[in-house]
Each structure stands twice: as structure tokens, then as C-alpha cells.
Scaffold this motif. Structure first.
Motif, mmCIF file in Angstrom:
data_model
loop_
_atom_site.group_PDB
_atom_site.id
_atom_site.type_symbol
_atom_site.label_atom_id
_atom_site.label_comp_id
_atom_site.label_asym_id
_atom_site.label_seq_id
_atom_site.Cartn_x
_atom_site.Cartn_y
_atom_site.Cartn_z
ATOM 1 N N GLY A 175 46.753 90.678 74.722
ATOM 2 C CA GLY A 175 47.200 89.454 74.064
ATOM 3 C C GLY A 175 48.023 89.776 72.842
ATOM 4 N N PRO A 176 48.601 88.758 72.225
ATOM 5 C CA PRO A 176 49.432 88.989 71.041
ATOM 6 C C PRO A 176 48.644 89.656 69.921
ATOM 7 C CG PRO A 176 49.699 86.744 71.863
ATOM 8 C CD PRO A 176 48.543 87.338 72.610
ATOM 9 N N ARG A 177 49.278 90.575 69.240
ATOM 10 C CA ARG A 177 48.693 91.200 68.061
ATOM 11 C C ARG A 177 49.594 90.935 66.851
ATOM 12 N NH1 ARG A 177 45.318 90.744 71.137
ATOM 13 N NH2 ARG A 177 44.136 92.354 72.241
ATOM 14 N N LEU A 178 50.908 91.056 67.044
ATOM 15 C CA LEU A 178 51.859 90.681 66.002
ATOM 16 C C LEU A 178 52.429 89.319 66.390
ATOM 17 C CD1 LEU A 178 52.231 94.068 66.381
ATOM 18 C CD2 LEU A 178 53.605 93.621 64.347
ATOM 19 N N TYR B 282 45.828 96.865 73.232
ATOM 20 C CA TYR B 282 46.092 95.843 74.254
ATOM 21 C C TYR B 282 47.168 94.836 73.841
ATOM 22 C CZ TYR B 282 41.770 97.805 76.063
ATOM 23 O OH TYR B 282 40.798 98.675 76.508
ATOM 24 N N PRO B 283 48.282 95.297 73.265
ATOM 25 C CA PRO B 283 49.390 94.362 73.012
ATOM 26 C C PRO B 283 50.070 94.030 74.336
ATOM 27 C CG PRO B 283 50.100 96.585 72.520
ATOM 28 C CD PRO B 283 48.642 96.678 72.887
ATOM 29 N N PRO B 284 50.798 92.927 74.402
ATOM 30 C CA PRO B 284 51.534 92.612 75.632
ATOM 31 C C PRO B 284 52.628 93.643 75.879
ATOM 32 C CG PRO B 284 52.087 91.070 73.882
ATOM 33 C CD PRO B 284 50.958 91.891 73.371
ATOM 34 N N PRO B 285 52.919 93.971 77.131
ATOM 35 C CA PRO B 285 53.909 95.015 77.445
ATOM 36 C C PRO B 285 55.277 94.775 76.821
ATOM 37 C CG PRO B 285 52.697 94.383 79.416
ATOM 38 C CD PRO B 285 52.302 93.417 78.350
ATOM 39 N N GLU B 286 55.660 93.508 76.669
ATOM 40 C CA GLU B 286 56.995 93.238 76.138
ATOM 41 C C GLU B 286 57.150 93.640 74.671
ATOM 42 O OE1 GLU B 286 54.743 89.239 76.466
ATOM 43 O OE2 GLU B 286 55.028 91.055 77.666
ATOM 44 N N GLU C 79 35.963 99.515 70.624
ATOM 45 C CA GLU C 79 37.417 99.423 70.773
ATOM 46 C C GLU C 79 37.886 99.534 72.227
ATOM 47 O OE1 GLU C 79 39.206 102.259 68.109
ATOM 48 O OE2 GLU C 79 38.042 101.553 66.392
ATOM 49 N N TYR C 80 37.245 100.362 73.042
ATOM 50 C CA TYR C 80 37.562 100.527 74.469
ATOM 51 C C TYR C 80 38.864 101.268 74.738
ATOM 52 C CZ TYR C 80 33.794 97.147 74.804
ATOM 53 O OH TYR C 80 32.590 96.514 74.670
ATOM 54 N N VAL C 81 39.552 101.710 73.690
ATOM 55 C CA VAL C 81 40.635 102.684 73.833
ATOM 56 C C VAL C 81 40.156 103.890 73.038
ATOM 57 C CG1 VAL C 81 43.035 103.251 73.335
ATOM 58 C CG2 VAL C 81 42.441 100.946 74.105
ATOM 59 N N PHE C 82 39.745 104.919 73.738
ATOM 60 C CA PHE C 82 38.919 105.957 73.113
ATOM 61 C C PHE C 82 39.759 107.003 72.381
ATOM 62 C CE2 PHE C 82 36.546 104.391 76.872
ATOM 63 C CZ PHE C 82 35.553 103.729 76.172
ATOM 64 N N ASP C 83 39.482 107.157 71.091
ATOM 65 C CA ASP C 83 40.158 108.169 70.286
ATOM 66 C C ASP C 83 39.151 109.129 69.648
ATOM 67 O OD1 ASP C 83 39.045 106.442 68.445
ATOM 68 O OD2 ASP C 83 40.821 106.244 67.198
#
Length: 379
Positions: A114-117, A148-152, A81-85
């Protein structure tokens, strides 16, 4: 509006033209969101229920038109995943609460924004968020994580009850360099000298480099790359996430997005890297070697792809997760984001306080990194 909602376990239920039409219509879309890449992960057995990545994609239709969708997985672990929980999972375990399964919206093994939704319009996006909320609340999961969703997307995700988490990657920017030497000339003298020395070490070791477009790669090339990839994971006593079937599949279905860099000595290949790109961005992904040569990793995974970016006028090279050493090679720190919803109120409160402290640390870390800008005139 009344949308028809489905949960699909295979993208074959949606179809490539339909999926790709929606994915390509999104801002910040990239090759990893394509049917070819995701379907290869699933069908090769790299990301599937058996490996702890059970696809549970949400798709919404308006009549026969796909108007919204999101990649979503039921996860039984936190690998790839690279976002560690891991610390969150450990805290749950120590308090006798189950952390897994959890829901994850991400591209498996791929720390790329990148886009997720994905949605055709604001109404479809709102409906997709409603379905996601209903899914997570009705499922026996501890949490939902959007990586990693886009900031917007931050305002909509916060409004939907998600907590935001900051991270850092290192990206190289191409303002229009004519050649690699012009890029080097923008760096501090010591950085420039070190890069030349690293490249010289590889050449002096008798290694030559070959850049191979995906459309020209043979089955033998893919088998060689897979050997390198598998060998490097084994050398680090890790289990590789991907397999030969995956590499062969993307070699057939998205060859125009692929560059293989192959290192050879005495006419024999000894190492390789694989990068994926579109017209504007190159993404560093996988690397492996059969034989160690000092600085070969830097040449194969950074300098050759940088030259390719300059030649093809690609604006950004995303270097992947972590790696402060990339700054010495012209990469700059860039903030990334993830979003998290937790069902357990006490843990949600504790993690919200943790994220507030962590954000302060990330901001300080970014300031520290920016003070070490490798360019003569900070960019």
C-alpha cells in the motif's frame, strides 16, 4: 512551492478527517492506512516508543491542506516487519557498528502492499522525498526501510538512493466464482480432493463455523478472539504484538472492514480468525485457537474467508507473508517489494551486491512456484 513540514508522534496532531482524506485519495489505499487502524496501534500501546515503534510521521501542509504524509517509525529492533534484515543487523554488530536505531516506513505487524509516501500531486511527492532524505541524513540512524510500497513507486525510490528488494506472497484471485464448488472445479483433482477432505475433518469433529461481521461483534466476541490470539502466540513461545485494547478499538472504529470467523463445538467457541477487507480486497490477518482440531486452521483462516470473498464478490484475498502451503488452496505467488537506504557506504555496497544475488534467487523461486500452479488450466 513552500510547504510547512511537521514531524508528529501522534495522528491526533493531524486529525482523522484530514488524515483519512489524504489516505483515501491514494491509489492502492487500504484499511490499514486509515487513521482508525494506525491510531489504534499507537494508543493501545501495541506500536509505540515503549515497544520499539516510535512514531515519527512526516506531514506536509500547503497552507491548511495536508498534501503529503508518510507513516515513519524509529525502530530499536526488527520484530513485526516480515521483511527480514536480521542478517544485516548481525553483520553490523559483528563489525562493531550500530544497526539500531533505524527508520522504518511500514504498517506495523502488517505485510500488506500500500501507499507509504502519500501525496496529492507530483510536487508534493518530490517535497516529501526531500524531507525524508533530510530526516534520515540528519538523524543518528543506520538506515531507512520502506516496506511493501506499491510497485509504481520503484523509480522514484531508486532515484532517491534506495535499493529495491524482492519478496513473495501468495494471493487468491476471484474471477467471479458463483460459489465455492465452482472455485474447487478449477483446481487439479488432487488439490480439490484434499480441500474437501480437510473440510470434512472439521465437520466430522463436530465443529460448526460462524461468520460474524464487525458491526455485529460484541465485547464478549472480542475478548474471546483476544484469548485465542494470545494463546496461540504463547503456544509458539512468542510474545504477541497486539492486545485486547487494540482489538476493541478497531472493533469500534472500523467495524465495517472486519470479519470474525468463529469455530464452535458443542455450543462453545474454540477458535477464531480475524480478516480485514474493503470492497475489492480481503486481507488475512490473525488467528488463534483454544483447542486443537485437525485442519481447523485451514477452515477458519482460508476456506471460510474464501467463501465470504465469493459471496461478496471481493476480487483478491491476500494471504499475508510466506506460506507455500497456500498454493494447494488456490493461492498464487505474487511479487512484493521493499526499499532500503543505508548510511554506511561499505555496508550499502555489500548489501547492494547481496540484493542483486537475492533477486536472481527470487526470480528462480517464482519460476519454480509457477511450475506448481494448482489450477487445471494455469491462471
Amino acid at each position: 512551492m513552500n510547504y510547512r513540514t511537521h514531524i508528529v508522534s501522534s495522528l491526533a496532531e493531524v486529525g482523522q478527517p484530514v488524515w483519512d482524506a489524504l489516505a483515501s485519495s491514494q491509489a492502492r489505499s487500504n484499511p490499514f492506512l486509515s487513521y482508525a487502524f494506525l491510531h489504534a496501534l499507537h494508543e493501545s500501546g501495541s506500536a509505540c516508543a515503549e515497544t520499539g515503534w516510535q512514531p515519527q510521521f512526516i506531514v506536509l501542509y500547503d497552507g491548511e491542506e495536508l498534501v503529503a504524509a508518510m507513516p515513519l517509525y524509529v525502530k530499536s529492533h526488527s520484530y513485526g516487519e516480515y521483511v527480514f534484515d536480521w542478517a544485516w543487523a548481525d553483520a553490523y554488530h559483528r563489525n562493531g557498528v550500530e544497526y539500531y536505531p533505524k527508520l522504518l516506513s511500514a504498517i506495523p505487524f502488517t505485510p500488506v502492499t500500500g501507499p507509504r509516501l502519500m501525496a496529492r500531486n507530483a510536487a508534493a511527492l518530490g517535497a516529501l522525498l526531500d524531507v525524508l532524505r533530510g530526516t534520515q541524513e540528519a538523524s543518528p540512524v543506520s538506515s531507512t526501510h520502506i516496506l511493501y510500497p506499491p510497485p509504481e513507486m520503484a523509480p522514484q525510490l531508486e532515484q532517491a538512493g534506495f535499493m529495491l528488494r524482492s519478496g513473495v506472497q501468495f494471493h487468491w484471485l476471484n474471477p467471479g466464482y458463483a460459489n465455492f464448488e465452482e472455485f474447487l472445479a478449477t483446481l487439479e483433482k488432487k488439490k480439490r480432493k484434499n480441500i474437501r477432505a480437510e473440510r470434512r475433518k472439521v465437520a466430522d469433529a463436530g465443529v460448526t463455523m460462524r461468520r460474524l461481521r464487525g458491526v455485529d461483534a460484541t465485547d464478549a466476541d472480542w475478548r474471546f478472539f483476544n484469548r485465542c490470539y494470545q494463546r496461540t502466540y504463547q503456544a509458539h513461545r512468542s510474545t504477541p504484538y497486539l492486545n485486547l485494547d487494540f482489538f476493541q478499538r478497531i472493533g469500534r472504529t472500523m467495524a465495517h472492514n472486519i470479519l470474525l470467523v468463529i469455530a464452535e463445538r458443542h455450543g462453545q467457541p474454540i477458535a477464531a480468525s480475524l480478516v480485514i477487507h474493503d470492497a475489492t480486497t480481503l486481507f488475512g490477518r490473525y488467528w488463534g485457537e483454544l483447542e486443537y482440531v485437525d485442519c481447523l486452521h485451514f477452515e477458519t483462516s482460508y476456506y471460510q474467508p474464501l467463501e465470504f470473498c465469493i459471496e461478496k464478490k471481493i476480487a483478491v484475498f491476500e494471504g499475508g507473508a510466506q506460506g507455500e502451503h497456500k498454493m494447494a488452496r488456490g493461492f498464487l505467488p505474487t511479487k512484493t517489494w521493499s526499499a532500503h537506504w543505508l548510511a554506511h557506504p561499505a555496508f550499502a555496497d555489500a548489501i547492494e551486491r547481496f540484493l542483486a544475488r537475492e533477486k536472481g534467487g527470487i526470480d528462480e523461486y517464482m519460476d519454480e512456484l509457477n511450475d506448481r500452479n494448482p489450477f487445471k488450466d494455469p491462471q
